[in-house]
Design a protein around this motif. Structure first.
Motif, short mmCIF file in Angstrom:
data_model
loop_
_atom_site.label_atom_id
_atom_site.label_comp_id
_atom_site.label_asym_id
_atom_site.label_seq_id
_atom_site.Cartn_x
_atom_site.Cartn_y
_atom_site.Cartn_z
N ASP A 117 9.18 -2.12 2.08
CA ASP A 117 9.30 -3.57 1.98
C ASP A 117 7.95 -4.18 2.36
O ASP A 117 7.49 -4.03 3.49
CB ASP A 117 10.40 -4.05 2.91
N SER A 119 7.18 -7.33 2.61
CA SER A 119 7.26 -8.72 3.07
C SER A 119 6.51 -8.97 4.38
O SER A 119 6.11 -10.10 4.65
CB SER A 119 8.71 -9.17 3.20
N SER A 120 6.28 -7.94 5.17
CA SER A 120 5.54 -8.13 6.42
C SER A 120 4.07 -7.70 6.28
O SER A 120 3.33 -7.70 7.26
CB SER A 120 6.19 -7.34 7.55
N THR A 122 0.23 -8.21 4.66
CA THR A 122 -0.67 -9.23 4.12
C THR A 122 -1.78 -8.54 3.37
O THR A 122 -2.33 -7.54 3.83
CB THR A 122 -1.28 -10.10 5.24
N GLN A 135 1.30 -10.75 -4.61
CA GLN A 135 2.58 -11.40 -4.89
C GLN A 135 3.49 -10.53 -5.74
O GLN A 135 4.70 -10.60 -5.60
CB GLN A 135 2.34 -12.76 -5.53
N GLY A 138 5.48 -8.57 -3.36
CA GLY A 138 6.10 -9.30 -2.26
C GLY A 138 5.27 -9.38 -1.00
O GLY A 138 5.79 -9.70 0.07
N CYS A 139 3.97 -9.08 -1.10
CA CYS A 139 3.05 -9.23 0.04
C CYS A 139 2.75 -10.70 0.27
O CYS A 139 2.72 -11.49 -0.67
CB CYS A 139 1.69 -8.61 -0.29
N ARG A 140 2.42 -11.01 1.52
CA ARG A 140 1.78 -12.30 1.78
C ARG A 140 0.34 -12.14 1.30
O ARG A 140 -0.23 -11.05 1.38
CB ARG A 140 1.80 -12.62 3.26
#
Length: 179
Positions: A117, A119-120, A122, A135, A138-140
Motif C-alpha cells: 500500500d 498511501s503512506s 511520498t 499518483q 497512490g503515493c503522496r
C-alpha cells in the motif's frame, strides 16, 4: 516509512545534454546530507529514475551504475543509505512499462521493499512525470523547485495537480518531514 526520490534535478544537477558519467554527476547542494538525515531518522530511501540516455546510446549501463555507486558512497559518507534504485534504461519510443509516468519503477520499488500500500509513501520529483507516476500507485507526491521544478510548478494547474506540496529543494522537503 519509505521516501521515493527522482534522481536528476532532485538529488543531482540535471543537464539538457544528459549526465553521462560519474565525473559529470554532481549533487545539488544539501541533497546528499538530506538523504542521510532521512535515512538516519528511520526512513528507507528509494530512487526511481528515467535514464533514457542508456537507450539513446549516450552512456552505458556500467556508466549508469558508476553514477549510482558515487551517489550511494556520498550518502554513506554522511551516515545514510539508499535501499533501492529502480531505473528505466529504455528509449522513450520503446513503450516500456517502467518509464515514468507509467508505474513500473514504483511497482519495482514496492516489490523490492515489501510495499503493498503506497498511501503512506511520498515521492519527491521535479517533473510532471514524477508526480503522475506517484499518483498512479497512490503515493503522496511532492515537487521540488530544483531541476525542472519551476517549469513544472507553472504546469500543475493545467495537469490537474494543484494539491501538490512544493518545496525549494530536497533539503527543504526533509526539514519539513523531520520537524
Amino acid at each position: 516509512m519509505v521516501i521515493i526520490l527522482d534522481r536528476d534535478g532532485v538529488i543531482n544537477v540535471d543537464s539538457a545534454d544528459y549526465v553521462k558519467s560519474a565525473d559529470e554527476w554532481h549533487p545539488i547542494d544539501g541533497s546528499i546530507e538530506a538523504i542521510a538525515r532521512l535515512s538516519k531518522s528511520g526512513y528507507r530511501i528509494a530512487i526511481a529514475t528515467n535514464q533514457s540516455g542508456v537507450g539513446r546510446g549516450y552512456y552505458t549501463l556500467a556508466e549508469l551504475h558508476a553514477m549510482h555507486e558515487k551517489m550511494c558512497a556520498l550518502v554513506a559518507e554522511q551516515g545514510g543509505s539508499i535501499s533501492h534504485i529502480a531505473y528505466c534504461p529504455h528509449h522513450p519510443d520503446e513503450g516500456c512499462e517502467c518509464r515514468k509516468p507509467k508505474p513500473g519503477l514504483l511497482r519495482e520499488i514496492g516489490s523490492a521493499l515489501g510495499i503493498a500500500d503506497f498511501s503512506s509513501v511520498t515521492m519527491v520529483g521535479d517533473s510532471l512525470k514524477d508526480l503522475q507516476a506517484a499518483q498512479s500507485v497512490g503515493c503522496r507526491a511532492a515537487l521540488v523547485k530544483t531541476g525542472n521544478g519551476m517549469t513544472t510548478l507553472s504546469e500543475l494547474d493545467d495537469a490537474g495537480l494543484s494539491d501538490i506540496s512544493v518545496y525549494d529543494n530536497l533539503a527543504d522537503f526533509v526539514n519539513h518531514i523531520l520537524k
